[in-house]
Design an enzyme around this catalytic site. Structure first.
Site, PDB file in Angstrom:
ATOM      1  N   GLY A  10      10.738  -7.737  40.179  1.00  0.00           N
ATOM      2  CA  GLY A  10      10.407  -8.709  39.836  1.00  0.00           C
ATOM      3  C   GLY A  10      11.065 -10.310  40.175  1.00  0.00           C
ATOM      4  O   GLY A  10      11.672  -9.431  40.954  1.00  0.00           O
ATOM      5  N   LEU A  11      10.084 -11.436  39.298  1.00  0.00           N
ATOM      6  CA  LEU A  11      10.714 -12.559  39.955  1.00  0.00           C
ATOM      7  C   LEU A  11      12.062 -12.695  39.895  1.00  0.00           C
ATOM      8  O   LEU A  11      12.076 -11.671  38.229  1.00  0.00           O
ATOM      9  CB  LEU A  11       9.809 -13.582  38.809  1.00  0.00           C
ATOM     10  N   GLY A  15      14.043 -10.606  33.489  1.00  0.00           N
ATOM     11  CA  GLY A  15      14.523  -9.621  32.599  1.00  0.00           C
ATOM     12  C   GLY A  15      14.759  -9.002  33.300  1.00  0.00           C
ATOM     13  O   GLY A  15      15.484  -7.302  32.564  1.00  0.00           O
ATOM     14  N   LYS A  16      15.008  -8.125  34.784  1.00  0.00           N
ATOM     15  CA  LYS A  16      15.408  -6.563  35.211  1.00  0.00           C
ATOM     16  C   LYS A  16      16.752  -6.487  34.855  1.00  0.00           C
ATOM     17  O   LYS A  16      16.900  -5.621  34.264  1.00  0.00           O
ATOM     18  CB  LYS A  16      15.919  -7.245  36.668  1.00  0.00           C
ATOM     19  N   THR A  17      17.711  -7.468  34.994  1.00  0.00           N
ATOM     20  CA  THR A  17      19.159  -7.281  34.460  1.00  0.00           C
ATOM     21  C   THR A  17      19.368  -6.861  33.690  1.00  0.00           C
ATOM     22  O   THR A  17      20.167  -5.756  32.606  1.00  0.00           O
ATOM     23  CB  THR A  17      20.211  -8.456  35.324  1.00  0.00           C
ATOM     24  N   SER A  84      13.403  -7.292  45.464  1.00  0.00           N
ATOM     25  CA  SER A  84      13.625  -6.478  46.392  1.00  0.00           C
ATOM     26  C   SER A  84      11.780  -7.071  46.096  1.00  0.00           C
ATOM     27  O   SER A  84      10.822  -6.250  45.865  1.00  0.00           O
ATOM     28  CB  SER A  84      13.046  -5.093  46.336  1.00  0.00           C
TER      29      SER A  84
END
Length: 179
Positions: A10-11, A15-17, A84
């Site tokens: 995602g951008l 909120g990935k982490t 990615s």
């Protein structure tokens, strides 16, 4: 139970982490051995020489894939939290890893910019940072992700519960003993 890898894309500041850390805790509670590979940490501590060109982003995805493979071989569950931005790099990772689960952390750029504690979005928009994903470098959202969470509109806890539900449905989480 088969091997799997959770790949969060995602951008920046989507909120990935946050989701990766929640998944780590939840998977440990299910008796698994999760290992978080966070893009910021990988870049800072393992390969600071990589910049933000397309080639460098490809190299980062390849290196993260290699580490994820090692984690799988050791019996762990890799949770890769990596922008990615290119579909081709994620497709390559899918081919290389067992049980690849692509989780699209979908969040509008405006909300990502508001959340950005490092002020990177604002700096990129002022031209102080170049090749910033979502500003002057593209992000190619997954066309058919395995799981989508909408972190701009749902709480982190709700997003986490949705991913865990999806993992249980496909059989990646051990069944809790009811006895």
């Amino acid at each position: 139970m088969s091997e799997f890898c959770i790949w969060l894309t995602g951008l920046p500041a989507s909120g990935k982490t946050t989701l990766a850390l929640g998944l780590e805790k939840a998977l440990k509670a299910h008796g698994l051995c999760p290992v978080v590979l966070d893009g910021d940490n990988l870049r800072q501590f393992l390969w600071p020489e990589l910049k933000f060109s397309r080639e460098a982003r490809k190299a980062q995805a390849e290196r993260a894939t290699y580490l994820a493979k090692l984690i799988q071989q050791a019996g762990g569950v890799p949770i890769v939290a990596l922008i990615s931005p290119y579909r081709a790099d994620r497709a390559w990772a899918r081919q290389e890893l067992k049980g690849f689960i692509e989780v699209y952390v979908d969040c509008p750029a405006a909300i990502c910019a508001q959340r950005d504690q490092k002020d990177l979005w604002a700096r990129a928009r002022r031209g102080e940072i170049s090749q910033f994903t979502g500003v002057d470098d593209p992000y190619e959202p997954p066309l058919v992700p395995d799981i989508t969470v909408r972190t701009g509109h749902q709480s982190p806890d709700k997003c986490l519960r949705w991913v865990l539900t999806c993992l249980a449905v496909v059989g990646y989480l051990p069944q809790k003993d009811s006895g």
